[in-house]
Design an enzyme around this catalytic site. Structure first.
Site, PDB file in Angstrom:
ATOM      1  N   ASP A   1     -13.951   7.151   4.926  1.00 41.19           N
ATOM      2  CA  ASP A   1     -12.678   6.504   5.227  1.00 41.19           C
ATOM      3  C   ASP A   1     -11.807   6.677   3.982  1.00 41.19           C
ATOM      4  O   ASP A   1     -12.045   6.046   2.955  1.00 41.19           O
ATOM      5  CB  ASP A   1     -12.923   5.022   5.540  1.00 41.19           C
ATOM      6  CG  ASP A   1     -11.649   4.265   5.862  1.00 41.19           C
ATOM      7  OD1 ASP A   1     -10.590   4.624   5.322  1.00 41.19           O
ATOM      8  OD2 ASP A   1     -11.722   3.286   6.627  1.00 41.19           O
TER       9      ASP A   1
ATOM     10  N   HIS B   1      -7.327   4.739   1.404  1.00 40.82           N
ATOM     11  CA  HIS B   1      -6.726   4.405   0.108  1.00 40.82           C
ATOM     12  C   HIS B   1      -6.879   5.530  -0.912  1.00 40.82           C
ATOM     13  O   HIS B   1      -6.564   5.348  -2.084  1.00 40.82           O
ATOM     14  CB  HIS B   1      -7.347   3.118  -0.429  1.00 40.82           C
ATOM     15  CG  HIS B   1      -7.128   1.951   0.481  1.00 40.82           C
ATOM     16  ND1 HIS B   1      -5.992   1.168   0.442  1.00 40.82           N
ATOM     17  CD2 HIS B   1      -7.893   1.439   1.486  1.00 40.82           C
ATOM     18  CE1 HIS B   1      -6.064   0.233   1.371  1.00 40.82           C
ATOM     19  NE2 HIS B   1      -7.207   0.370   2.016  1.00 40.82           N
TER      20      HIS B   1
ATOM     21  N   HIS C   1     -15.271  -0.853   5.140  1.00 40.98           N
ATOM     22  CA  HIS C   1     -14.202  -1.607   5.799  1.00 40.98           C
ATOM     23  C   HIS C   1     -14.704  -2.273   7.081  1.00 40.98           C
ATOM     24  O   HIS C   1     -15.620  -1.784   7.741  1.00 40.98           O
ATOM     25  CB  HIS C   1     -13.044  -0.666   6.124  1.00 40.98           C
ATOM     26  CG  HIS C   1     -11.803  -1.372   6.563  1.00 40.98           C
ATOM     27  ND1 HIS C   1     -11.507  -1.604   7.894  1.00 40.98           N
ATOM     28  CD2 HIS C   1     -10.780  -1.898   5.850  1.00 40.98           C
ATOM     29  CE1 HIS C   1     -10.355  -2.235   7.974  1.00 40.98           C
ATOM     30  NE2 HIS C   1      -9.880  -2.427   6.759  1.00 40.98           N
TER      31      HIS C   1
ATOM     32  N   ASN D   1       0.825  -1.211   0.000  1.00 35.40           N
ATOM     33  CA  ASN D   1       0.000   0.000   0.000  1.00 35.40           C
ATOM     34  C   ASN D   1       0.863   1.268   0.000  1.00 35.40           C
ATOM     35  O   ASN D   1       0.353   2.372   0.231  1.00 35.40           O
ATOM     36  CB  ASN D   1      -0.923   0.019   1.216  1.00 35.40           C
ATOM     37  CG  ASN D   1      -2.004  -1.040   1.136  1.00 35.40           C
ATOM     38  OD1 ASN D   1      -2.451  -1.400   0.052  1.00 35.40           O
ATOM     39  ND2 ASN D   1      -2.411  -1.555   2.278  1.00 35.40           N
TER      40      ASN D   1
ATOM     41  N   GLU E   1     -16.299   4.698   1.812  1.00 35.55           N
ATOM     42  CA  GLU E   1     -14.852   4.797   1.630  1.00 35.55           C
ATOM     43  C   GLU E   1     -14.559   5.656   0.406  1.00 35.55           C
ATOM     44  O   GLU E   1     -15.247   5.548  -0.612  1.00 35.55           O
ATOM     45  CB  GLU E   1     -14.226   3.415   1.437  1.00 35.55           C
ATOM     46  CG  GLU E   1     -14.335   2.523   2.656  1.00 35.55           C
ATOM     47  CD  GLU E   1     -13.550   1.222   2.483  1.00 35.55           C
ATOM     48  OE1 GLU E   1     -12.439   1.250   1.926  1.00 35.55           O
ATOM     49  OE2 GLU E   1     -14.066   0.174   2.899  1.00 35.55           O
TER      50      GLU E   1
ATOM     51  N   LYS F   1      -0.127   4.076   4.602  1.00 39.93           N
ATOM     52  CA  LYS F   1      -0.242   3.659   3.202  1.00 39.93           C
ATOM     53  C   LYS F   1       0.489   4.663   2.321  1.00 39.93           C
ATOM     54  O   LYS F   1       1.710   4.693   2.318  1.00 39.93           O
ATOM     55  CB  LYS F   1      -1.712   3.481   2.844  1.00 39.93           C
ATOM     56  CG  LYS F   1      -2.382   2.371   3.673  1.00 39.93           C
ATOM     57  CD  LYS F   1      -3.838   2.202   3.358  1.00 39.93           C
ATOM     58  CE  LYS F   1      -4.448   1.031   4.118  1.00 39.93           C
ATOM     59  NZ  LYS F   1      -4.440   1.201   5.591  1.00 39.93           N
TER      60      LYS F   1
ATOM     61  N   SER G   1     -11.043  -0.542  -0.680  1.00 38.19           N
ATOM     62  CA  SER G   1      -9.744  -1.197  -0.551  1.00 38.19           C
ATOM     63  C   SER G   1      -9.570  -2.463  -1.375  1.00 38.19           C
ATOM     64  O   SER G   1      -8.455  -2.796  -1.761  1.00 38.19           O
ATOM     65  CB  SER G   1      -9.487  -1.533   0.922  1.00 38.19           C
ATOM     66  OG  SER G   1     -10.506  -2.372   1.435  1.00 38.19           O
TER      67      SER G   1
END
Length: 386
Positions: A210, A213, A134, A47, A181, A240, A185
């Site tokens: 979130d 990523h 998540h 990541n 998100e 990440k 992910s």
């Protein structure tokens, strides 16, 4: 024996090809390389999207932070663990994302649990989570007292329906939080940030994203979802794309004050390392100015998509994450092992991380990769998937 379900459940995992075990990277990460059991691999499971891990300037800032403030905070933030390094980092993040306040956490999992449990102390709270949210968001929501609803993945119409339905049957004022998100992910697709923000505002709900990523990778200066809309609450991890460790929440001044006073995860946790905080300041500085890192990810992603064979099922994405759907767990493991023989480290993702019959290879393309790496990866995947 006591807890006899332990051996039973482990054996069941093995039978379902869902057994997991640790592998040890035996050398310091150097960009795209990973060393497992003495063998070098090109790593496509990291990541470290921007290739900032082990960056000389960040390492130098880490050492400087250790010399100035020490490696360990030695206490929770509300006792004596809150250092100038933490305050300086929070200020930088607020300026970067144009937010009033910021709180630092030891991990994204902890930050998500903290937020949902703090806002879910009452049954008058209503949480609306994307179906692919998540695990930490799901755990936080369901371990609260809030009423929790899940809307179909990226389906604004379904979310609208759920919001309208709760308003219709609610006899009192409900505190509504829409959660998703920024970049998902396991398949790499982006949330419909602008539509979510508009809907949340019209329904007098807060929007929580979130951005683990998305931060660093998406946006002109790597601002993530906040590049597209004004997000009420953002969580992002620093382990990440940012290349350090820990996580942060950005929010209003009032929510900040509430979390400092009522979030058990914040109150009773030792503050993150001040040296790490100091290093993260340098990382964010690099992220904002080194646009080439994001541009390179885009260029390599286009090349990768172009080189894959037609029979390879690739999830469409504009992020660093490229999911290749295999389906069966055993087949996914087999393809992963074939790639390892070619010097490519690409982990097979299986249930329960993803839904049944959707096991996949989760390819992450990072700024540390080059054209040769991508061409080799695509060629080996095409041969392995027949």
């Amino acid at each position: 024996m006591n807890f006899d379900f332990i051996r039973r459940d482990i054996n069941a995992q093995k039978a379902k090809s869902q057994y997991r075990q640790l592998v040890c990277n035996s050398a310091a990460s150097k960009g795209k390389e990973i060393v497992i059991n003495g063998k070098n691999y090109v790593n496509f499971s990291s990541n470290d999207y921007l290739g900032l891990n082990n960056h000389l300037e960040i390492n130098k800032a880490l050492q400087e932070g250790a010399d100035k403030f020490g490696v360990c905070a030695s206490s929770s933030s509300l006792v004596t663990g809150y250092h100038y390094a933490h305050q300086a980092l929070e200020d930088d993040i607020c300026q970067w994302l144009n937010k009033p306040k910021c709180l630092l956490f030891s991990s994204g999992f902890s930050a998500n649990l903290a937020l949902f449990q703090a806002l879910g102390k009452s049954e008058q709270s209503h949480f609306y989570l994307d179906k692919l949210s998540h695990a930490s968001m799901i755990d936080g929501a369901y371990h609260s007292k809030a009423i929790v609803k899940r809307f179909q993945h990226n389906n604004i119409e379904h979310l609208t329906e759920l919001l309208n339905r709760s308003g219709k049957y609610s006899t009192g004022f409900s505190n509504k939080l829409v959660a998703s998100e920024g970049v998902f992910s396991m398949d790499g697709c982006q949330a419909k940030v602008v539509e979510l923000a508009q809907l949340a505002k019209s329904e007098q709900a807060w929007l929580y994203l979130d951005d683990a990523h998305s931060i660093g990778v998406i946006g002109k200066e790597g601002q993530g979802s906040n590049y597209f809309a004004d997000i009420d609450i953002t969580m992002a991890t620093m382990g990440k794309a940012i290349g350090t460790s820990g996580a942060f929440l950005t929010c209003s001044e009032e929510l900040y004050e509430y979390l400092v006073n009522f979030s058990r995860h914040y109150i009773y946790s030792t503050a993150i390392s001040p040296a790490i905080a100091w290093a993260t300041k340098k990382s964010i500085e690099l992220i904002k100015k080194e646009h080439w890192r994001r541009e390179k990810i885009c260029e390599l992603s286009v090349l990768f998509t172009k080189l894959l064979a037609e029979n390879v099922e690739l999830v469409t994405t504009e992020s660093s994450i490229h999911a290749i759907i295999i389906g069966d767990e055993k087949k996914a493991l087999n393809v992963s092992e074939q790639l390892k023989k070619q010097g490519i480290w690409l982990t097979a993702i299986r249930p329960p991380t993803v839904a049944n019959n959707s096991s996949r290879l989760r390819v992450t393309i990072c700024a540390s990769h080059n054209d040769k790496d991508i061409r080799c990866l695509a060629e080996c995947i095409n041969k392995a998937i027949t």
